[in-house]
Motif scaffolding. Sequence first.
Motif, mmCIF file in Angstrom:
data_model
loop_
_atom_site.group_PDB
_atom_site.id
_atom_site.type_symbol
_atom_site.label_atom_id
_atom_site.label_comp_id
_atom_site.label_asym_id
_atom_site.label_seq_id
_atom_site.Cartn_x
_atom_site.Cartn_y
_atom_site.Cartn_z
ATOM 1 N N VAL A 9 2.247 -11.489 72.025
ATOM 2 C CA VAL A 9 3.637 -11.398 72.500
ATOM 3 C C VAL A 9 3.671 -11.550 74.019
ATOM 4 C CG1 VAL A 9 5.635 -9.874 72.751
ATOM 5 C CG2 VAL A 9 4.408 -9.965 70.571
ATOM 6 N N ILE A 10 2.821 -10.816 74.697
ATOM 7 C CA ILE A 10 2.793 -10.844 76.162
ATOM 8 C C ILE A 10 2.376 -12.219 76.673
ATOM 9 C CG2 ILE A 10 1.660 -9.867 78.205
ATOM 10 C CD1 ILE A 10 1.450 -7.226 76.493
ATOM 11 N N VAL A 11 1.326 -12.770 76.101
ATOM 12 C CA VAL A 11 0.844 -14.094 76.522
ATOM 13 C C VAL A 11 1.893 -15.160 76.208
ATOM 14 C CG1 VAL A 11 -0.897 -15.876 76.069
ATOM 15 C CG2 VAL A 11 -1.595 -13.483 76.341
ATOM 16 N N GLY A 12 2.422 -15.123 74.993
ATOM 17 C CA GLY A 12 3.393 -16.134 74.575
ATOM 18 C C GLY A 12 4.642 -16.140 75.437
ATOM 19 N N PHE A 13 5.251 -14.982 75.628
ATOM 20 C CA PHE A 13 6.478 -14.926 76.424
ATOM 21 C C PHE A 13 6.205 -15.145 77.906
ATOM 22 C CE2 PHE A 13 8.316 -12.780 72.657
ATOM 23 C CZ PHE A 13 9.393 -13.628 72.482
ATOM 24 N N GLY A 14 5.061 -14.651 78.401
ATOM 25 C CA GLY A 14 4.717 -14.889 79.804
ATOM 26 C C GLY A 14 4.581 -16.379 80.106
ATOM 27 N N ALA A 15 3.841 -17.082 79.267
ATOM 28 C CA ALA A 15 3.675 -18.528 79.462
ATOM 29 C C ALA A 15 4.992 -19.261 79.249
ATOM 30 C CB ALA A 15 2.604 -19.062 78.504
ATOM 31 N N ALA A 16 5.768 -18.825 78.276
ATOM 32 C CA ALA A 16 7.054 -19.477 78.002
ATOM 33 C C ALA A 16 7.962 -19.399 79.216
ATOM 34 C CB ALA A 16 7.729 -18.821 76.791
ATOM 35 N N PHE A 17 8.078 -18.236 79.814
ATOM 36 C CA PHE A 17 8.959 -18.094 80.969
ATOM 37 C C PHE A 17 8.427 -18.844 82.186
ATOM 38 C CE2 PHE A 17 10.654 -14.299 78.660
ATOM 39 C CZ PHE A 17 11.926 -14.807 78.502
ATOM 40 N N TRP A 18 7.113 -18.914 82.336
ATOM 41 C CA TRP A 18 6.559 -19.670 83.452
ATOM 42 C C TRP A 18 6.908 -21.151 83.323
ATOM 43 C CZ3 TRP A 18 2.658 -23.382 84.283
ATOM 44 C CH2 TRP A 18 2.358 -23.589 85.632
ATOM 45 N N PHE A 19 6.700 -21.727 82.134
ATOM 46 C CA PHE A 19 7.064 -23.133 81.929
ATOM 47 C C PHE A 19 8.578 -23.330 82.034
ATOM 48 C CE2 PHE A 19 2.754 -23.580 80.240
ATOM 49 C CZ PHE A 19 2.401 -24.798 80.796
ATOM 50 N N PHE A 20 9.344 -22.342 81.591
ATOM 51 C CA PHE A 20 10.806 -22.415 81.701
ATOM 52 C C PHE A 20 11.226 -22.541 83.169
ATOM 53 C CE2 PHE A 20 15.074 -20.352 81.579
ATOM 54 C CZ PHE A 20 15.684 -21.178 80.646
ATOM 55 N N THR A 21 10.565 -21.807 84.062
ATOM 56 C CA THR A 21 10.908 -21.900 85.476
ATOM 57 C C THR A 21 10.608 -23.281 86.043
ATOM 58 O OG1 THR A 21 8.772 -21.046 86.247
ATOM 59 C CG2 THR A 21 10.534 -19.437 85.873
ATOM 60 N N LEU A 22 9.565 -23.938 85.544
ATOM 61 C CA LEU A 22 9.257 -25.295 86.000
ATOM 62 C C LEU A 22 10.368 -26.264 85.605
ATOM 63 C CD1 LEU A 22 5.448 -25.524 85.121
ATOM 64 C CD2 LEU A 22 6.495 -24.954 87.329
ATOM 65 N N VAL A 23 10.925 -26.063 84.426
ATOM 66 C CA VAL A 23 12.018 -26.918 83.960
ATOM 67 C C VAL A 23 13.260 -26.699 84.817
ATOM 68 C CG1 VAL A 23 13.511 -27.469 82.001
ATOM 69 C CG2 VAL A 23 11.099 -26.944 81.604
ATOM 70 N N LEU A 24 13.495 -25.448 85.209
ATOM 71 C CA LEU A 24 14.688 -25.127 85.999
ATOM 72 C C LEU A 24 14.663 -25.746 87.399
ATOM 73 C CD1 LEU A 24 15.324 -21.407 85.029
ATOM 74 C CD2 LEU A 24 16.657 -23.427 84.366
ATOM 75 N N LYS A 25 13.513 -26.230 87.843
ATOM 76 C CA LYS A 25 13.447 -26.933 89.122
ATOM 77 C C LYS A 25 14.170 -28.275 89.051
ATOM 78 C CE LYS A 25 9.059 -25.029 90.722
ATOM 79 N NZ LYS A 25 7.684 -25.355 91.122
ATOM 80 N N VAL A 26 14.341 -28.803 87.821
ATOM 81 C CA VAL A 26 14.891 -30.148 87.640
ATOM 82 C C VAL A 26 16.220 -30.136 86.892
ATOM 83 C CG1 VAL A 26 14.440 -32.428 86.652
ATOM 84 C CG2 VAL A 26 12.562 -31.127 87.665
ATOM 85 N N LEU A 27 16.287 -29.397 85.805
ATOM 86 C CA LEU A 27 17.489 -29.386 84.961
ATOM 87 C C LEU A 27 18.343 -28.159 85.254
ATOM 88 C CD1 LEU A 27 16.024 -30.453 81.486
ATOM 89 C CD2 LEU A 27 17.227 -31.874 83.139
ATOM 90 N N PRO A 28 19.661 -28.264 85.089
ATOM 91 C CA PRO A 28 20.519 -27.102 85.300
ATOM 92 C C PRO A 28 20.286 -26.024 84.241
ATOM 93 C CG PRO A 28 21.814 -29.001 84.588
ATOM 94 C CD PRO A 28 20.412 -29.469 84.764
ATOM 95 N N LEU A 29 20.549 -24.788 84.620
ATOM 96 C CA LEU A 29 20.294 -23.639 83.751
ATOM 97 C C LEU A 29 20.992 -23.755 82.402
ATOM 98 C CD1 LEU A 29 19.159 -20.801 83.244
ATOM 99 C CD2 LEU A 29 21.186 -19.894 84.399
#
Length: 110
Positions: free
Chosen positions: A36-56
């Motif tokens: 759970v910790i690894v999955g959600f931690g990595a998910a949110f990290w990659f999510f932040t990379l997407v937010l650099k380009v696409l709107p929230l």
Amino acid sequence: MQTYLYLLIAVVFETFGSSCLQASQQFTRFWPSVGVIVGFGAAFWFFTLVLKVLPLGVTYALWSGIGMVLIALSGWVLFGQKLDLAATFGIGLIIAGIVVINLFSNSSTH
């Protein structure tokens, strides 16, 4: 294209984390709880990379839509959870919404 790859990776990690959440049995099993910790931690990290380009708004719509579909499939395959006709129809509408955003919205381009 790299942005959408990051989004897909984020959703896969989120699906993994959510599946581990079910398997952890309310955090009473160690390895699924770690998942759970690894999955959600990595998910949110990659999510932040997407937010650099696409709107929230667009990013979250795609994230949650694709995630719902994968979680429903995960629940069915891994945990034997059934989907009735209404749930299947609703998932179809979610997929249709994802397609509409990607094909017709100028907000999803970068």
